[in-house]
Enzyme design. Structure first.
Site, short mmCIF file in Angstrom:
data_model
loop_
_atom_site.label_atom_id
_atom_site.label_comp_id
_atom_site.label_asym_id
_atom_site.label_seq_id
_atom_site.Cartn_x
_atom_site.Cartn_y
_atom_site.Cartn_z
N HIS A 108 -10.54 -10.27 -4.82
CA HIS A 108 -10.54 -8.71 -5.17
C HIS A 108 -9.35 -8.60 -6.09
O HIS A 108 -8.05 -9.14 -5.86
CB HIS A 108 -10.58 -8.11 -4.16
N ASP A 157 -6.95 -6.15 -8.51
CA ASP A 157 -6.56 -5.01 -8.66
C ASP A 157 -5.99 -4.72 -10.23
O ASP A 157 -5.55 -5.55 -10.66
CB ASP A 157 -5.43 -4.45 -7.77
N HIS A 208 -11.16 -4.09 -9.02
CA HIS A 208 -10.75 -2.70 -8.59
C HIS A 208 -9.89 -2.05 -9.64
O HIS A 208 -8.76 -2.10 -9.34
CB HIS A 208 -10.10 -2.84 -7.29
N GLY A 247 -2.12 1.72 -5.44
CA GLY A 247 -1.13 1.54 -6.28
C GLY A 247 -0.26 0.27 -5.80
O GLY A 247 0.48 -0.33 -6.62
N PHE A 248 0.02 0.07 -4.63
CA PHE A 248 1.00 -1.03 -4.11
C PHE A 248 0.27 -1.58 -3.02
O PHE A 248 -0.49 -1.05 -2.47
CB PHE A 248 2.11 -0.29 -3.70
N GLY A 250 1.00 -3.74 0.76
CA GLY A 250 2.10 -3.69 1.76
C GLY A 250 2.44 -2.25 2.26
O GLY A 250 3.53 -1.98 2.55
N ASP A 281 -10.02 -1.06 2.05
CA ASP A 281 -9.01 -1.67 1.08
C ASP A 281 -7.71 -1.04 1.34
O ASP A 281 -7.64 -0.01 1.50
CB ASP A 281 -9.40 -1.40 -0.25
N SER A 305 -1.45 -8.32 1.34
CA SER A 305 -0.02 -8.92 1.74
C SER A 305 -0.22 -9.46 3.02
O SER A 305 0.63 -10.46 3.22
CB SER A 305 0.97 -7.56 1.82
C1 DX5 Z 1 -3.77 -1.24 -3.55
C2 DX5 Z 1 -4.91 -2.25 -3.71
C3 DX5 Z 1 -5.42 -3.05 -2.63
C4 DX5 Z 1 -4.06 -3.98 -2.21
C5 DX5 Z 1 -4.39 -4.53 -0.73
O1 DX5 Z 1 -3.74 -0.42 -4.45
O2 DX5 Z 1 -6.14 -1.60 -4.02
O3 DX5 Z 1 -6.37 -3.85 -2.99
O4 DX5 Z 1 -4.15 -5.10 -3.28
O5 DX5 Z 1 -3.21 -5.18 -0.26
P1 DX5 Z 1 -2.61 -4.81 1.07
O6 DX5 Z 1 -3.53 -5.56 2.04
O7 DX5 Z 1 -1.35 -5.13 1.05
O8 DX5 Z 1 -2.70 -3.38 1.52
ZN ZN Z 2 -7.91 -2.88 -4.49
#
Ligand code: DX5
Ligand code: ZN
Length: 213
Positions: free
Chosen positions: A35, A37, A66, A141-142, A144, A170, A193
């Site tokens: 996946h 982002d 995504h 957006g991030f 963790g 997600d 993460s």
């Molecule tokens: C967040 C992303 C997620 C993220 C998942 O904006 O869309 O796909 O990479 O990472 P963790 O599992 O750390 O939340």
């Molecule tokens: Zn994502």
């Protein structure tokens, strides 16, 4: 059987190359999906690598994109060009109908991601046309971030509709919540993460242990 899909969220090419190479070396993912982002710094307050970077670091996994972007339609051609097989964009973004049709016309699977605060009913007009719904369990957006527990209610409600879509989650999936997530009825789980912290194979094994306990 639920599927675990590793996530990459990179703001620089170096970070992307590092994470690709780590996932690539993990024995678990040889036949699976990744996946990836994308962010435009408008729809979410962060900016990712651009699609052409993907072609520079080949990966032997099926790729789903995504795009957390305001105008997903403008991203489709560049994502198709670098070999994505599925695109999951946000119901809160623009051009939903056109974007679904265009992605399908390119022969890709299409999904809609939905944020925690967005009512599930927004999906109704599009549900017959899409393959996947991705429930966000963080504010996008991030990586963790903390897990939004109410996302499980959304998953249960979606599941009860018996729509013919696969349901994914997600955001912030870890060993302490994955069991509850599986029990809520998801078909696939995106993990970032938790896998990337430390040894990927060991972390994945730990998730499967908790699922199978
Ligand atoms: C967040 C992303 C997620 C993220 C998942 O904006 O869309 O796909 O990479 O990472 P963790 O599992 O750390 O939340
Ligand atoms: Zn994502």
């Amino acid at each position: 059987m639920v599927q675990i899909i590793p996530a990459i969220l990179s703001t620089s090419e170096d970070d992307y190359a590092r994470d690709v190479s780590r996932y690539q070396k993990s024995s678990f993912f040889q036949e699976g999906w990744v996946h990836i982002d994308f962010m435009d710094n408008i729809f979410v307050p962060n900016k990712s690598i651009e699609p052409p970077v993907i072609a520079k670091h080949p990966i032997n996994l099926h790729k789903e994109a995504h795009p957390m972007v305001l105008h997903p339609l403008q991203w489709v051609d560049s994502l198709v060009k670098v070999g994505f097989e599925r695109i999951i964009f946000h119901i809160e973004a623009a051009d939903t109908s056109e974007c679904i049709e265009y992605i399908k016309s390119q022969g890709l699977e299409v999904g809609l991601a939905i944020n925690n605060k967005t009512p599930m009913e927004k999906l109704t007009p599009f549900i017959a046309k899409i393959d996947v719904v991705l429930v966000m369990s963080i504010i996008p957006g991030f990586q963790g971030q903390p897990f939004i527990h109410e996302s499980l209610d959304k998953i249960r409600k979606l599941k009860s509709k018996e729509w013919k879509v696969r349901i994914g989650i997600d955001g912030a999936v870890k060993d302490d919540n994955i069991r509850e997530i599986v029990d809520a009825g998801v078909d696939f789980i995106t993990v970032g993460s938790y896998l990337l912290k430390g040894d990927i194979d060991e972390n994945l094994e730990k998730l499967w242990e908790v699922i199978n306990e």
